[in-house]
Motif scaffolding. Sequence first.
Motif, PDB file in Angstrom:
ATOM      1  N   ALA A 107       0.826  -1.205   0.000  1.00 41.81           N
ATOM      2  CA  ALA A 107       0.000   0.000   0.000  1.00 41.81           C
ATOM      3  C   ALA A 107       0.863   1.260   0.000  1.00 41.81           C
ATOM      4  O   ALA A 107       0.533   2.255  -0.652  1.00 41.81           O
ATOM      5  N   LEU A 108       1.985   1.204   0.713  1.00 36.43           N
ATOM      6  CA  LEU A 108       2.879   2.360   0.745  1.00 36.43           C
ATOM      7  C   LEU A 108       3.518   2.595  -0.615  1.00 36.43           C
ATOM      8  O   LEU A 108       3.593   3.722  -1.102  1.00 36.43           O
ATOM      9  N   ILE A 109       3.965   1.514  -1.238  1.00 32.58           N
ATOM     10  CA  ILE A 109       4.641   1.636  -2.525  1.00 32.58           C
ATOM     11  C   ILE A 109       3.656   1.894  -3.663  1.00 32.58           C
ATOM     12  O   ILE A 109       3.980   2.557  -4.639  1.00 32.58           O
ATOM     13  N   GLY A 110       2.436   1.382  -3.517  1.00 38.45           N
ATOM     14  CA  GLY A 110       1.478   1.365  -4.614  1.00 38.45           C
ATOM     15  C   GLY A 110       0.932   2.710  -5.039  1.00 38.45           C
ATOM     16  O   GLY A 110       0.442   2.843  -6.155  1.00 38.45           O
ATOM     17  N   ASP A 111       1.002   3.712  -4.168  1.00 39.03           N
ATOM     18  CA  ASP A 111       0.518   5.032  -4.578  1.00 39.03           C
ATOM     19  C   ASP A 111       1.433   5.590  -5.666  1.00 39.03           C
ATOM     20  O   ASP A 111       2.657   5.575  -5.516  1.00 39.03           O
ATOM     21  N   PRO A 112       0.886   6.083  -6.796  1.00 39.33           N
ATOM     22  CA  PRO A 112       1.724   6.550  -7.901  1.00 39.33           C
ATOM     23  C   PRO A 112       2.735   7.622  -7.507  1.00 39.33           C
ATOM     24  O   PRO A 112       3.885   7.577  -7.941  1.00 39.33           O
ATOM     25  N   ALA A 113       2.321   8.570  -6.692  1.00 36.86           N
ATOM     26  CA  ALA A 113       3.247   9.637  -6.285  1.00 36.86           C
ATOM     27  C   ALA A 113       4.385   9.071  -5.454  1.00 36.86           C
ATOM     28  O   ALA A 113       5.559   9.399  -5.665  1.00 36.86           O
ATOM     29  N   ARG A 114       4.050   8.197  -4.512  1.00 33.77           N
ATOM     30  CA  ARG A 114       5.089   7.609  -3.668  1.00 33.77           C
ATOM     31  C   ARG A 114       6.001   6.693  -4.494  1.00 33.77           C
ATOM     32  O   ARG A 114       7.209   6.646  -4.275  1.00 33.77           O
ATOM     33  N   ALA A 115       5.424   5.977  -5.441  1.00 34.38           N
ATOM     34  CA  ALA A 115       6.226   5.107  -6.300  1.00 34.38           C
ATOM     35  C   ALA A 115       7.222   5.926  -7.113  1.00 34.38           C
ATOM     36  O   ALA A 115       8.374   5.523  -7.295  1.00 34.38           O
ATOM     37  N   ASN A 116       6.804   7.089  -7.605  1.00 32.80           N
ATOM     38  CA  ASN A 116       7.703   7.952  -8.366  1.00 32.80           C
ATOM     39  C   ASN A 116       8.842   8.473  -7.504  1.00 32.80           C
ATOM     40  O   ASN A 116       9.992   8.561  -7.936  1.00 32.80           O
ATOM     41  N   MET A 117       8.522   8.823  -6.254  1.00 35.42           N
ATOM     42  CA  MET A 117       9.555   9.320  -5.357  1.00 35.42           C
ATOM     43  C   MET A 117      10.548   8.220  -4.998  1.00 35.42           C
ATOM     44  O   MET A 117      11.764   8.442  -4.977  1.00 35.42           O
ATOM     45  N   LEU A 118      10.041   7.020  -4.750  1.00 34.53           N
ATOM     46  CA  LEU A 118      10.923   5.893  -4.449  1.00 34.53           C
ATOM     47  C   LEU A 118      11.810   5.566  -5.647  1.00 34.53           C
ATOM     48  O   LEU A 118      12.998   5.276  -5.500  1.00 34.53           O
ATOM     49  N   GLY A 119      11.223   5.631  -6.839  1.00 38.50           N
ATOM     50  CA  GLY A 119      12.000   5.374  -8.046  1.00 38.50           C
ATOM     51  C   GLY A 119      13.120   6.383  -8.226  1.00 38.50           C
ATOM     52  O   GLY A 119      14.224   6.020  -8.654  1.00 38.50           O
ATOM     53  N   ALA A 120      12.855   7.634  -7.900  1.00 37.67           N
ATOM     54  CA  ALA A 120      13.886   8.667  -8.025  1.00 37.67           C
ATOM     55  C   ALA A 120      15.049   8.408  -7.076  1.00 37.67           C
ATOM     56  O   ALA A 120      16.204   8.711  -7.392  1.00 37.67           O
ATOM     57  N   LEU A 121      14.759   7.823  -5.928  1.00 38.37           N
ATOM     58  CA  LEU A 121      15.800   7.556  -4.930  1.00 38.37           C
ATOM     59  C   LEU A 121      16.608   6.302  -5.252  1.00 38.37           C
ATOM     60  O   LEU A 121      17.595   6.013  -4.575  1.00 38.37           O
ATOM     61  N   MET A 122      16.203   5.554  -6.286  1.00 40.98           N
ATOM     62  CA  MET A 122      16.976   4.384  -6.697  1.00 40.98           C
ATOM     63  C   MET A 122      18.323   4.774  -7.293  1.00 40.98           C
ATOM     64  O   MET A 122      19.176   3.925  -7.541  1.00 40.98           O
ATOM     65  N   SER A 123      18.544   6.055  -7.536  1.00 39.33           N
ATOM     66  CA  SER A 123      19.852   6.519  -8.000  1.00 39.33           C
ATOM     67  C   SER A 123      20.897   6.409  -6.908  1.00 39.33           C
ATOM     68  O   SER A 123      22.097   6.480  -7.177  1.00 39.33           O
ATOM     69  N   GLY A 124      20.450   6.242  -5.665  1.00 39.46           N
ATOM     70  CA  GLY A 124      21.367   6.186  -4.536  1.00 39.46           C
ATOM     71  C   GLY A 124      21.606   7.543  -3.904  1.00 39.46           C
ATOM     72  O   GLY A 124      22.223   7.642  -2.837  1.00 39.46           O
ATOM     73  N   LYS A 125      21.136   8.605  -4.539  1.00 36.91           N
ATOM     74  CA  LYS A 125      21.307   9.954  -4.004  1.00 36.91           C
ATOM     75  C   LYS A 125      20.193  10.285  -3.016  1.00 36.91           C
ATOM     76  O   LYS A 125      19.065   9.804  -3.139  1.00 36.91           O
ATOM     77  N   ALA A 126      20.517  11.106  -2.038  1.00 38.19           N
ATOM     78  CA  ALA A 126      19.511  11.642  -1.127  1.00 38.19           C
ATOM     79  C   ALA A 126      18.950  12.916  -1.749  1.00 38.19           C
ATOM     80  O   ALA A 126      19.695  13.739  -2.288  1.00 38.19           O
ATOM     81  N   LEU A 127      17.627  13.087  -1.697  1.00 35.98           N
ATOM     82  CA  LEU A 127      16.971  14.226  -2.325  1.00 35.98           C
ATOM     83  C   LEU A 127      16.123  14.975  -1.310  1.00 35.98           C
ATOM     84  O   LEU A 127      15.664  14.402  -0.319  1.00 35.98           O
ATOM     85  N   THR A 128      15.899  16.252  -1.559  1.00 40.28           N
ATOM     86  CA  THR A 128      15.048  17.060  -0.690  1.00 40.28           C
ATOM     87  C   THR A 128      13.580  16.804  -1.003  1.00 40.28           C
ATOM     88  O   THR A 128      13.240  16.238  -2.053  1.00 40.28           O
ATOM     89  N   ALA A 129      12.725  17.263  -0.108  1.00 40.27           N
ATOM     90  CA  ALA A 129      11.289  17.116  -0.328  1.00 40.27           C
ATOM     91  C   ALA A 129      10.851  17.859  -1.584  1.00 40.27           C
ATOM     92  O   ALA A 129       9.988  17.386  -2.332  1.00 40.27           O
TER      93      ALA A 129
END
Length: 226
Positions: free
Chosen positions: A12-34
């Motif tokens: 349920a946490l991963i399944g939301d499209p917005a949250r999935a996009n944010m998690l995908g962006a963090l797969m680069s290994g970089k830390a990002l701001t809100a």
Amino acid sequence: MKEGPPIAQIAALIGDPARANMLGALMSGKALTATELANEAQITRQTASTHLKKLTEGQLLVQRHQGRHRYYALANEEVALTLAGLMGLADLTGQSRTRTGPKDEALRTARACYNHLAGEKGVWLYESLCKQGHLDHKDGTLYLTDNGRAFALTFGIDVDKLENKSSALCRECLDWSARRSHLAGTLGRAFLTRFEEIGWVHRAPKSRAIIFTPRGNREFANHFPL
């Protein structure tokens, strides 16, 4: 009604499209701001804060503070490997977005998967290490052989130091585009870091793509033959 298994809460946490996009962006290994994550998800800063709070409370993300700035990163490699597996499943079942253009081709060739090398080059690295006898399997577990330790040392990687870390030294990660394994764990991270240090690769701006230089391509093929 019986409650669902714990995976339902994570899904349920991963399944939301917005949250999935944010998690995908963090797969680069970089830390990002809100703000950066809000832009990735194409939502407002306020909405992003709500999602980030849920992801942090769900232990999928951690916060890192530097001065007055607050950054978000994936909580650990387990989260990254789970996301990589889901990306592979999405691609296998035809649920992924259509990928076209040179940028996407670059991602399929070589990219950062959290902190290690993925894509065709990542699979190449893993399969070469196995074929040269540097990696092997025992009871279903991937391990570094004595020959592999010697090779890593000559390549400038301190295996003893890596083994003192809490994460596993060697792990298989299913590559979503190649659908074969690439190398994760602290050793996978060390190889990618080393490739950057000796100038074989550089990271594409605003992308997870890892770009090999002409010299990097030649040296990579010489050191990791198939």
